[in-house]
Design an enzyme around this catalytic site. Structure first.
Site, PDB file in Angstrom:
ATOM      1  N   GLY A 195      41.002  42.374 -13.449  1.00 24.72           N
ATOM      2  CA  GLY A 195      41.013  41.549 -14.647  1.00 24.72           C
ATOM      3  C   GLY A 195      39.628  41.048 -15.017  1.00 24.72           C
ATOM      4  O   GLY A 195      38.834  40.672 -14.147  1.00 24.72           O
ATOM      5  N   GLU A 196      39.348  41.022 -16.299  1.00 22.58           N
ATOM      6  CA  GLU A 196      38.017  40.602 -16.770  1.00 22.58           C
ATOM      7  C   GLU A 196      37.785  39.100 -16.669  1.00 22.58           C
ATOM      8  O   GLU A 196      36.673  38.645 -16.920  1.00 22.58           O
ATOM      9  CB  GLU A 196      37.793  41.089 -18.202  1.00 22.58           C
ATOM     10  CG  GLU A 196      37.609  42.596 -18.279  1.00 22.58           C
ATOM     11  CD  GLU A 196      37.304  43.096 -19.674  1.00 22.58           C
ATOM     12  OE1 GLU A 196      37.663  42.392 -20.660  1.00 22.58           O
ATOM     13  OE2 GLU A 196      36.721  44.185 -19.793  1.00 22.58           O
ATOM     14  N   LEU A 229      51.115  35.741  -8.084  1.00 22.83           N
ATOM     15  CA  LEU A 229      50.964  36.592  -9.261  1.00 22.83           C
ATOM     16  C   LEU A 229      51.484  35.931 -10.531  1.00 22.83           C
ATOM     17  O   LEU A 229      52.439  35.160 -10.512  1.00 22.83           O
ATOM     18  CB  LEU A 229      51.693  37.920  -9.032  1.00 22.83           C
ATOM     19  CG  LEU A 229      51.268  38.715  -7.791  1.00 22.83           C
ATOM     20  CD1 LEU A 229      52.008  40.044  -7.743  1.00 22.83           C
ATOM     21  CD2 LEU A 229      49.763  38.937  -7.756  1.00 22.83           C
ATOM     22  N   HIS A 230      50.817  36.267 -11.642  1.00 20.04           N
ATOM     23  CA  HIS A 230      51.203  35.767 -12.958  1.00 20.04           C
ATOM     24  C   HIS A 230      51.139  36.934 -13.947  1.00 20.04           C
ATOM     25  O   HIS A 230      50.910  38.088 -13.552  1.00 20.04           O
ATOM     26  CB  HIS A 230      50.287  34.612 -13.384  1.00 20.04           C
ATOM     27  CG  HIS A 230      48.831  34.904 -13.213  1.00 20.04           C
ATOM     28  ND1 HIS A 230      48.155  35.879 -13.930  1.00 20.04           N
ATOM     29  CD2 HIS A 230      47.893  34.349 -12.394  1.00 20.04           C
ATOM     30  CE1 HIS A 230      46.881  35.900 -13.584  1.00 20.04           C
ATOM     31  NE2 HIS A 230      46.692  34.991 -12.639  1.00 20.04           N
ATOM     32  N   HIS A 288      48.143  39.360 -13.763  1.00 16.58           N
ATOM     33  CA  HIS A 288      48.301  40.423 -12.767  1.00 16.58           C
ATOM     34  C   HIS A 288      49.294  41.477 -13.266  1.00 16.58           C
ATOM     35  O   HIS A 288      49.079  42.681 -13.095  1.00 16.58           O
ATOM     36  CB  HIS A 288      48.831  39.852 -11.448  1.00 16.58           C
ATOM     37  CG  HIS A 288      47.908  38.886 -10.771  1.00 16.58           C
ATOM     38  ND1 HIS A 288      48.178  37.538 -10.716  1.00 16.58           N
ATOM     39  CD2 HIS A 288      46.735  39.065 -10.120  1.00 16.58           C
ATOM     40  CE1 HIS A 288      47.208  36.935 -10.047  1.00 16.58           C
ATOM     41  NE2 HIS A 288      46.323  37.828  -9.675  1.00 16.58           N
ATOM     42  N   GLN A 296      32.825  39.648 -10.745  1.00 15.36           N
ATOM     43  CA  GLN A 296      33.380  40.446  -9.658  1.00 15.36           C
ATOM     44  C   GLN A 296      33.406  41.924 -10.026  1.00 15.36           C
ATOM     45  O   GLN A 296      33.106  42.789  -9.193  1.00 15.36           O
ATOM     46  CB  GLN A 296      34.792  39.968  -9.323  1.00 15.36           C
ATOM     47  CG  GLN A 296      35.502  40.805  -8.275  1.00 15.36           C
ATOM     48  CD  GLN A 296      36.850  40.231  -7.905  1.00 15.36           C
ATOM     49  OE1 GLN A 296      36.970  39.387  -7.038  1.00 15.36           O
ATOM     50  NE2 GLN A 296      37.892  40.692  -8.585  1.00 15.36           N
TER      51      GLN A 296
END
Length: 289
Positions: free
Chosen positions: A147-148, A33-34, A37, A153
């Site tokens: 997340g865009e 994670l960053h 996220h 997705q």
């Protein structure tokens, strides 16, 4: 914050929340994670009574076994971050827990899942739909956050949820998909778990991807779609150590390629670039209109 490893425990935990009329947010992740996220989790914490974050490297969405093997796994650090930003539960199951038997379900939503990543990574989106649909069934969230950076997705997941709504799945009827803006480093590089795999010299050149995309937006104001596409490709390929795998400019809703700017109300450029000698595969996207 509680760490949950079993599907049964997850379901019973969420069921208890429902009995208390609590709203539940879900943030599906593959870990490592960053701050990208973290932004999803922080939004979920604000908008829901409880937030479930899944940390699971899903094998069915990797068409390259080597890619699966090297995908970063940092569960301990992930849990520290999640606790610090207010996540309620972490769902960190084993592969056997999620797939007690092979998942043979097949999902198909052309063109959203057949172009771009779908064309270059056969089976990838089928694996994404397998795991995300399972998470939706396990948690039955009110909202799910994506997340865009993974623009394609989100389109595929929206198509899948619409499909389940037609089938009258209760979880789909209650669910809202919440896209969240790309989080970038100061130099423009989109945050990604894969960035940790970049050597220092590779990390130094990677921001050229977003720089070229940004410059192409200004260029597009006086040039055709085809010219704009080639402009971005040429600018990135001119950087030693970067090679464009594909770049397409598409209808942001259907992901079908456009040849004229006025073909769609919203137009998105989606790119994948190989960076470095290994190479590391980086994705990004940008809005043209």
């Amino acid at each position: 914050m509680e760490i949950i490893n079993s599907v049964e425990k997850l379901k019973s935990t969420v069921s208890a929340l429902r009995k208390d009329n609590k709203t539940v947010g879900l943030v599906p992740t593959m870990g490592a994670l960053h701050q990208g996220h973290a932004s999803l989790v922080e939004r979920s914490v604000k908008e829901n009574d409880a937030t479930v974050v899944s940390v699971f490297v899903n094998p069915t969405q990797f068409n390259d076994k080597k890619d699966l093997e090297v995908y970063p796994r940092t569960l301990e650090a992930d849990c520290r971050l999640l606790e610090s930003i207010g996540a309620t539960y972490v769902f960190a199951p084993s592969v056997d827990e999620v797939y007690p038997e092979p998942d043979t379900r097949s999902f198909s939503y052309p063109p959203t899942d057949t172009v771009m990543e779908g064309a270059f990574r056969p089976g990838h989106f089928n694996g994404v739909c397998q795991i995300v649909s399972k998470l939706f069934m396990f948690v039955e969230p009110d909202r799910a956050y994506f997340g865009e950076k993974d623009f394609q997705q989100i389109a595929v997941i929206n198509a899948m949820v619409a499909d389940y709504r037609q089938q009258k799945a209760a979880w789909a009827e209650r669910l809202t998909i919440c896209p969240c803006p790309i989080v970038r480093e100061a130099d423009g590089l989109a945050l990604s778990s894969r960035n940790t795999l970049l050597a220092p010299e590779e990390r130094a050149i990677a921001p050229a991807i977003f720089r070229a995309l940004s410059e192409s937006v200004a260029y597009s104001k006086s040039h055709t779609v085809a010219e704009t596409k080639q402009y971005a490709i040429n600018a990135i390929n001119a950087v030693d150590g970067l090679e464009v795998q594909y770049y397409d400019i598409v209808n942001a809703s259907t992901l079908a390629s456009v040849s004229l700017w006025d073909e769609a109300e919203h137009v998105q450029g989606c790119i994948t670039v190989f960076c470095g000698a290994k190479p590391i595969r980086l994705i990004d996207n940008i809005n043209y209109k």
